[in-house]
Design an enzyme around this catalytic site. Structure first.
Site, PDB file in Angstrom:
ATOM      1  N   HIS A 181       0.840  -1.201   0.000  1.00  0.00           N
ATOM      2  CA  HIS A 181       0.000   0.000   0.000  1.00  0.00           C
ATOM      3  C   HIS A 181       0.881   1.260   0.000  1.00  0.00           C
ATOM      4  CE1 HIS A 181      -2.743  -2.957   2.190  1.00  0.00           C
ATOM      5  NE2 HIS A 181      -3.493  -2.574   1.173  1.00  0.00           N
TER       6      HIS A 181
ATOM      7  N   ARG B 149      -3.938 -10.450   3.834  1.00  0.00           N
ATOM      8  CA  ARG B 149      -4.378 -11.807   4.192  1.00  0.00           C
ATOM      9  C   ARG B 149      -3.213 -12.741   4.539  1.00  0.00           C
ATOM     10  NH1 ARG B 149      -8.714 -10.720   0.177  1.00  0.00           N
ATOM     11  NH2 ARG B 149     -10.676 -10.816   1.337  1.00  0.00           N
TER      12      ARG B 149
HETATM   13  P1  AMP Z   1      -6.476  -3.934  -0.399  1.00  0.00           P
HETATM   14  O1  AMP Z   1      -6.351  -3.072   0.820  1.00  0.00           O
HETATM   15  O2  AMP Z   1      -5.879  -5.289  -0.229  1.00  0.00           O
HETATM   16  O3  AMP Z   1      -7.847  -3.919  -1.005  1.00  0.00           O
HETATM   17  O4  AMP Z   1      -5.550  -3.260  -1.484  1.00  0.00           O
HETATM   18  C1  AMP Z   1      -5.611  -1.892  -1.759  1.00  0.00           C
HETATM   19  C2  AMP Z   1      -4.725  -1.610  -2.930  1.00  0.00           C
HETATM   20  O5  AMP Z   1      -3.389  -2.017  -2.633  1.00  0.00           O
HETATM   21  C3  AMP Z   1      -5.143  -2.372  -4.194  1.00  0.00           C
HETATM   22  O6  AMP Z   1      -5.005  -1.509  -5.313  1.00  0.00           O
HETATM   23  C4  AMP Z   1      -4.158  -3.501  -4.236  1.00  0.00           C
HETATM   24  O7  AMP Z   1      -3.920  -3.984  -5.546  1.00  0.00           O
HETATM   25  C5  AMP Z   1      -2.912  -2.834  -3.680  1.00  0.00           C
HETATM   26  N1  AMP Z   1      -1.967  -3.831  -3.177  1.00  0.00           N
HETATM   27  C6  AMP Z   1      -2.224  -4.829  -2.297  1.00  0.00           C
HETATM   28  N2  AMP Z   1      -1.133  -5.581  -2.107  1.00  0.00           N
HETATM   29  C7  AMP Z   1      -0.153  -5.054  -2.888  1.00  0.00           C
HETATM   30  C8  AMP Z   1       1.223  -5.390  -3.147  1.00  0.00           C
HETATM   31  N3  AMP Z   1       1.814  -6.428  -2.570  1.00  0.00           N
HETATM   32  N4  AMP Z   1       1.909  -4.619  -4.011  1.00  0.00           N
HETATM   33  C9  AMP Z   1       1.325  -3.561  -4.621  1.00  0.00           C
HETATM   34  N5  AMP Z   1       0.034  -3.189  -4.423  1.00  0.00           N
HETATM   35  C10 AMP Z   1      -0.685  -3.930  -3.571  1.00  0.00           C
END
Ligand code: AMP
Length: 283
Positions: free
Chosen positions: A41, A192
């Protein structure tokens, strides 16, 4: 010293603050998240800082994208440590609406994306997912009217679906994709990953190893379907329950049989115990 970002929880206070930014002539980038922030993030936040003077990070665990049997209630929530990480990242505003603010009584509209959202990947295993994601992201876009919105390539199908949605709805913003941030052993960072036991955590990087191996062999000229079949067996043998390992056209997500048919993206999803992991790479 960096100052704490302002946290707003209602649409009127969000709009009032954004209005001040706009009056000053500043451009705005939105980074949508579900919180439980990690270095992935923060890479999105850094990209956002490069794009515009003002950065808004939204934190909202969106019930509309979880099926009843999924992990909505147990999904990690850590607002205090998220705010600490965002203070260090020097962002302007955190948009943290309540469920009642996003979905008040009587809420009755849900988007039904097609195209990449019906590619037979995540949609096959989480049929409700992209309807929920596009509905909440469309709301976040209209609430904040950003110039840029930053998403991770980690959720590759989601990135394609949202890019298409912004285009189809004529939203005046640019969707930016940021490469996946990984642990040193290759495991893609994910909120996760916290669910993994020690034993599962040591097996988890295997997914990325299989993706890389498949990409190398496809680049070396081996037949795509044969390479994928070997990869599927390796993932199975490592103890995962595989949802899919597929080669798709990087832009349309249509099935692709050979690298001569266009840029190839390999995408995988598999469960390790109770934890569902997804990953993808370019060939
Ligand atoms: P989430 O909070 O998991 O819904 O993710 C929020 C944003 O962070 C989304 O655009 C995801 O694709 C991005 N994201 C999550 N994990 C990663 C990662 N390892 N590398 C880059 N972006 C990520």
């Amino acid at each position: 010293m960096a100052k704490s970002p302002k946290v707003v929880r209602t649409v009127p206070s969000l709009r009032r603050t954004l209005e001040l930014f706009r009056k000053a002539g500043d451009r705005i980038t939105l980074v949508p998240t579900m919180g439980a922030l990690h270095r992935g993030h923060l890479a999105l936040v850094r990209e956002a800082r490069r794009r515009s003077k003002r950065v808004v990070v939204s934190i909202f665990v969106n019930p509309a994208q979880f099926a009843p049997h999924e992990d909505f209630t147990s999904y990690p929530r850590s607002l205090a440590s998220d705010l600490k990480a965002l203070r260090e990242a020097n962002i302007d505003l955190v948009w943290a609406p309540t469920i009642e603010t996003m979905y008040p009584d009587g809420f009755a509209t849900r988007l039904a994306p097609e195209g990449a959202a019906k590619a037979g990947l995540e949609d096959e295993f989480r049929p409700h997912f992209f309807g929920g994601v596009t509905t909440v992201v469309a709301k976040l876009f209209t609430q904040t009217s950003p110039d840029f919105a930053v998403f991770g390539q980690k959720d590759y199908q989601q990135l394609r679906v949202i890019t298409q949605m912004a285009k189809d709805l004529d939203l005046p913003l640019k969707v930016i994709g940021v490469p996946t941030v990984r642990e040193t052993d290759g495991l893609a960072l994910s909120s996760r990953n916290a669910y993994l036991s020690t034993a599962e955590r040591s097996v988890a990087p295997m997914l990325y190893r299989v993706l890389k191996d498949c990409a190398t062999r496809i680049k070396g000229g081996e037949k795509v379907e044969r390479v994928l079949n070997v990869g599927r067996i390796e993932i199975d043998v490592a103890g995962f329950s595989l949802d899919y390992l597929e080669a798709r056209h990087a832009a349309t997500l249509a099935p692709i049989a050979s690298p001569t048919d266009g840029p190839v993206r390999l995408l995988v999803a598999a469960k390790l115990g109770k934890t569902r992991l997804i990953d993808n790479i370019a060939v």
